[in-house]
Write an enzyme that holds these catalytic residues in place. Structure first.
Site, PDB file in Angstrom:
ATOM      1  CG  ASN A 271      41.005  39.292  24.599  1.00  0.00           C
ATOM      2  OD1 ASN A 271      40.216  38.634  24.007  1.00  0.00           O
ATOM      3  ND2 ASN A 271      41.865  38.817  25.576  1.00  0.00           N
TER       4      ASN A 271
ATOM      5  N   GLY B 138      35.530  34.993  28.171  1.00  0.00           N
ATOM      6  CA  GLY B 138      35.252  36.359  28.879  1.00  0.00           C
ATOM      7  C   GLY B 138      35.842  36.648  30.373  1.00  0.00           C
TER       8      GLY B 138
ATOM      9  CD  GLU C  15      38.854  28.201  27.551  1.00  0.00           C
ATOM     10  OE1 GLU C  15      39.791  28.549  28.272  1.00  0.00           O
ATOM     11  OE2 GLU C  15      38.827  27.047  27.279  1.00  0.00           O
TER      12      GLU C  15
ATOM     13  CB  CYS D 254      42.796  35.304  29.311  1.00  0.00           C
ATOM     14  SG  CYS D 254      43.268  34.049  27.786  1.00  0.00           S
TER      15      CYS D 254
ATOM     16  CD  GLU E 187      37.330  27.708  23.669  1.00  0.00           C
ATOM     17  OE1 GLU E 187      38.168  28.590  23.390  1.00  0.00           O
ATOM     18  OE2 GLU E 187      35.996  27.934  23.582  1.00  0.00           O
TER      19      GLU E 187
HETATM   20  P1  NAP Z   1      33.532  40.329  29.437  1.00  0.00           P
HETATM   21  O1  NAP Z   1      33.379  41.891  29.789  1.00  0.00           O
HETATM   22  O2  NAP Z   1      33.222  39.294  30.367  1.00  0.00           O
HETATM   23  O3  NAP Z   1      32.837  40.066  27.976  1.00  0.00           O
HETATM   24  C1  NAP Z   1      33.129  39.088  27.232  1.00  0.00           C
HETATM   25  C2  NAP Z   1      31.556  38.685  26.409  1.00  0.00           C
HETATM   26  O4  NAP Z   1      30.724  38.506  27.375  1.00  0.00           O
HETATM   27  C3  NAP Z   1      31.518  40.063  25.412  1.00  0.00           C
HETATM   28  O5  NAP Z   1      30.998  39.371  24.456  1.00  0.00           O
HETATM   29  C4  NAP Z   1      30.336  40.798  26.308  1.00  0.00           C
HETATM   30  O6  NAP Z   1      29.481  41.581  25.682  1.00  0.00           O
HETATM   31  C5  NAP Z   1      29.669  39.555  26.903  1.00  0.00           C
HETATM   32  N1  NAP Z   1      28.926  39.707  28.274  1.00  0.00           N
HETATM   33  C6  NAP Z   1      29.072  40.849  29.116  1.00  0.00           C
HETATM   34  N2  NAP Z   1      28.118  40.867  30.041  1.00  0.00           N
HETATM   35  C7  NAP Z   1      27.292  39.928  29.718  1.00  0.00           C
HETATM   36  C8  NAP Z   1      25.913  39.205  30.027  1.00  0.00           C
HETATM   37  N3  NAP Z   1      25.607  39.810  31.257  1.00  0.00           N
HETATM   38  N4  NAP Z   1      25.313  38.520  29.603  1.00  0.00           N
HETATM   39  C9  NAP Z   1      25.826  37.690  28.620  1.00  0.00           C
HETATM   40  N5  NAP Z   1      27.007  38.449  27.792  1.00  0.00           N
HETATM   41  C10 NAP Z   1      27.715  39.227  28.651  1.00  0.00           C
HETATM   42  O7  NAP Z   1      35.145  40.282  28.998  1.00  0.00           O
HETATM   43  P2  NAP Z   1      35.875  41.094  27.978  1.00  0.00           P
HETATM   44  O8  NAP Z   1      36.245  42.315  28.710  1.00  0.00           O
HETATM   45  O9  NAP Z   1      35.219  41.275  26.900  1.00  0.00           O
HETATM   46  O10 NAP Z   1      37.276  40.449  27.690  1.00  0.00           O
HETATM   47  C11 NAP Z   1      38.103  40.297  28.612  1.00  0.00           C
HETATM   48  C12 NAP Z   1      38.110  39.310  29.420  1.00  0.00           C
HETATM   49  O11 NAP Z   1      38.156  37.954  28.825  1.00  0.00           O
HETATM   50  C13 NAP Z   1      39.212  38.920  30.613  1.00  0.00           C
HETATM   51  O12 NAP Z   1      38.798  38.441  31.809  1.00  0.00           O
HETATM   52  C14 NAP Z   1      40.083  37.728  29.911  1.00  0.00           C
HETATM   53  O13 NAP Z   1      41.052  37.011  30.761  1.00  0.00           O
HETATM   54  C15 NAP Z   1      39.025  36.866  29.622  1.00  0.00           C
HETATM   55  N6  NAP Z   1      39.355  36.029  28.291  1.00  0.00           N
HETATM   56  C16 NAP Z   1      39.652  34.743  28.801  1.00  0.00           C
HETATM   57  C17 NAP Z   1      40.203  33.911  27.727  1.00  0.00           C
HETATM   58  C18 NAP Z   1      40.501  32.451  27.848  1.00  0.00           C
HETATM   59  O14 NAP Z   1      40.552  31.881  26.913  1.00  0.00           O
HETATM   60  N7  NAP Z   1      40.347  32.118  29.092  1.00  0.00           N
HETATM   61  C19 NAP Z   1      40.685  34.537  26.282  1.00  0.00           C
HETATM   62  C20 NAP Z   1      40.488  35.847  26.062  1.00  0.00           C
HETATM   63  C21 NAP Z   1      39.869  36.681  27.133  1.00  0.00           C
HETATM   64  P3  NAP Z   1      29.772  42.938  25.350  1.00  0.00           P
HETATM   65  O15 NAP Z   1      30.765  43.151  24.429  1.00  0.00           O
HETATM   66  O16 NAP Z   1      28.611  43.607  24.735  1.00  0.00           O
HETATM   67  O17 NAP Z   1      30.089  43.663  26.732  1.00  0.00           O
END
Ligand code: NAP
Length: 505
Positions: free
Chosen positions: A172, A249, A271, A305, A479
């Site tokens: 994102n 994530g 995060e 997020c 962070e």
């Molecule tokens: P996600 O599906 O959890 O993916 C995040 C990252 O993790 C991606 O690089 C993804 O790779 C990787 N990943 C997925 N499954 C994995 C596994 N089993 N082992 C290792 N890595 C794995 O999240 P997203 O859809 O990309 O992002 C949205 C989420 O991020 C939301 O929940 C949002 O709230 C959160 N977020 C939090 C913050 C914060 O600072 N708190 C900031 C931004 C976003 P792939 O891309 O290959 O699936």
């Protein structure tokens, strides 16, 4: 309802996009060398505004992942020994290069992620500021020397880099989520392996090239885009040479990685997801509250997020607030983010579009009414009409999940106690927002909302100089700010015999 979609992108912009893509690395960065995947595998990166493939990118295998860690481990000792000023100056040069190239990075972010170009420019500035902030923090790492309370010994406390790190980032904010981790790691003297999201690897790869140009030595940052996240990161998390995992994530993936990291007692920063409440009290300046709501909800198309996920509005002003918000949301210009004037881009992929549609349908089934939007937009790309929902009852499914889309559900409350109870009724605790002119109430909320960050009369809290992070299931660690570098520093305590004993002898 919003008026149509702006799909036309000027020919000049299309041509610029073509040369930008031709000029962006699509390989893995292993120990300073750009390489193809060991099995020759690639994956497609799509433009979410059109559904078309932009380019194919090398897809790291588990063997490539280990090679990336080998690079980080090999570079660690020399990197930890560099002068802080040298690390600072590399960061500073990278900051300047990013700012100089803001437009090309903005275009790339929009192409692979979809957000409007104006917001992508904002992300480049925000992402670059982490480089500047941590370049300034580099020379402030310090320890302490003290006399023990009984006077019989001395305590020396040293700070050292934690060592090789693994960074896993989401799609994102393809630049800022990377620089928020990479900059403090470089500042602290750590090396790293970055695994960007499969949907948006290009910005991270181009940024790695900027760091090379700024003078970052080989192996300090390795980048491994991959279509097999778990298979590639698993062996690294299990590798005893890795000293830290920093993940941004979703909460479910974060929990899984915490469990994996427990085996080697790996340091983790998490995060994770959010479910931000946005409270509006009867004494609020309603125009400002609506301005704040637009930012907190519709920035990044709600794919943040920090996005306001639940609007909790006092019953005496709820109808007025909903009417004003609806007018603003209905006027948003939806379209291809690369087109000038677009205010809302597409969602990142079909799965996200389907999830948002399903959540809105569930809210309708539970009695909510869409005062604008409430449906996907037809045609190419993954567009959802910006939406306001009124009459959302506490307990509705849409209030319990991260929407991650341009949908603002409004629920009413009767008094402050109820507002706080509803706001805290979630397992998440990333951020909360409130609009009130009563300072005491603002401070009461700051003390009582279960969140890591709180926006008082503002719809945006992110700032490189501030500690970003959540409580409860929104994460561990911070962070940015002075706290950001702490996550990359280990503490060594040295007990020293009283040196004055020798003088006395
Ligand atoms: P996600 O599906 O959890 O993916 C995040 C990252 O993790 C991606 O690089 C993804 O790779 C990787 N990943 C997925 N499954 C994995 C596994 N089993 N082992 C290792 N890595 C794995 O999240 P997203 O859809 O990309 O992002 C949205 C989420 O991020 C939301 O929940 C949002 O709230 C959160 N977020 C939090 C913050 C914060 O600072 N708190 C900031 C931004 C976003 P792939 O891309 O290959 O699936």
């Amino acid at each position: 309802m919003s008026a149509g979609i702006q799909r036309e992108v000027a020919a000049a912009e299309r041509a610029a996009a073509g040369s930008l893509l031709a000029d962006t690395p699509t390989a893995l960065l292993l120990n300073g060398v750009w390489c193809e995947a060991s099995d020759g595998g690639t994956f497609a990166v799509e433009n979410p505004a059109t559904g078309e493939t932009l380019v194919r990118v090398a897809s790291a295998t588990p063997t490539d992942g280990v090679a990336a860690l080998d690079g980080a481990v090999a570079a660690q000792a020399a990197w930890a020994a560099t002068a802080p000023r040298e690390r600072a100056e590399i960061l500073r040069r990278a900051f300047e290069l990013l700012i100089e190239r803001r437009e090309e990075f903005a275009q790339l972010i929009t192409l692979e992620m979809g957000k409007p170009i104006a917001e992508s420019r904002g992300e480049v500035t925000y992402g670059a500021e982490f480089l500047r902030w941590f370049s300034e923090e580099t020379s402030r790492i310090s320890g302490r020397y003290a006399t023990a309370p009984d006077g019989n010994s001395r305590l020396l406390v040293l700070r050292r880099p934690v060592g090789p790190c693994l960074f896993v980032t989401p799609w994102n904010f393809p630049l800022a989520m990377a620089t928020r981790k990479i900059a403090p790691a470089i500042a602290a003297g750590c090396t790293a392996v970055l695994k960007p999201a499969v949907l948006t690897p290009l910005t991270a790869l181009r940024f790695a090239q900027v760091l090379q140009e700024a003078g970052l030595p080989d192996g300090v940052l390795n980048v491994i885009p991959t279509a097999s996240a778990g298979a590639v990161t698993g062996p690294l998390i299990a590798d005893p040479r890795l000293r830290k995992l920093s993940f941004t994530g979703s909460t479910p993936v974060g929990k899984r990685l915490i469990a994996d990291a427990a085996h080697g007692v790996l340091r983790v920063s998490m995060e994770l997801g959010g479910n931000a409440p946005f409270l509006v009290f009867p004494d609020a300046d309603l125009d400002r509250a609506v301005d704040g709501a637009m930012l907190a909800k519709f920035r990044n198309g709600g794919e943040a997020c920090t996005a306001a996920n639940r609007f909790l509005v006092h019953e005496s002003i709820a109808a007025d607030f909903a009417e004003r918000l609806t007018a603003r949301v209905a006027a948003l210009a939806v379209g291809d983010g690369s087109a000038a004037g677009t205010q809302q881009g597409p969602l990142v992929d079909r799965a996200t579009l389907e999830k948002v549609s399903e959540l809105v349908e569930s809210a309708r089934a539970e009695g909510a009414v869409a005062t604008t939007g409430g449906h996907a937009l037809e045609g190419a790309g993954y567009f959802y009409a910006p939406t306001v929902l009124t009459g959302v009852a506490p307990g509705a499914r849409i209030l319990g999940e991260e929407i991650f889309g341009p949908v603002a559900p409004i629920t009413v409350f009767a008094d402050e106690a109820e507002a706080i109870r509803l706001a805290n009724d979630t397992e998440y605790g990333l951020v909360g927002y409130a609009y009130t002119r009563d300072l005491n109430r603002g401070l009461r909320l700051a003390e009582q909302l279960e969140v890591g960050m709180f926006g008082l009369n503002t719809g945006i809290v992110s700032n490189p100089a501030a500690p970003f992070g959540g409580v409860k299931q929104s994460g561990l660690g911070r962070e940015g700010g002075a706290e950001g570098i702490e996550e990359f520093l280990e503490t060594t305590y040295v007990g020293i015999a009283d040196p004055l004993l020798d003088a006395a002898a």
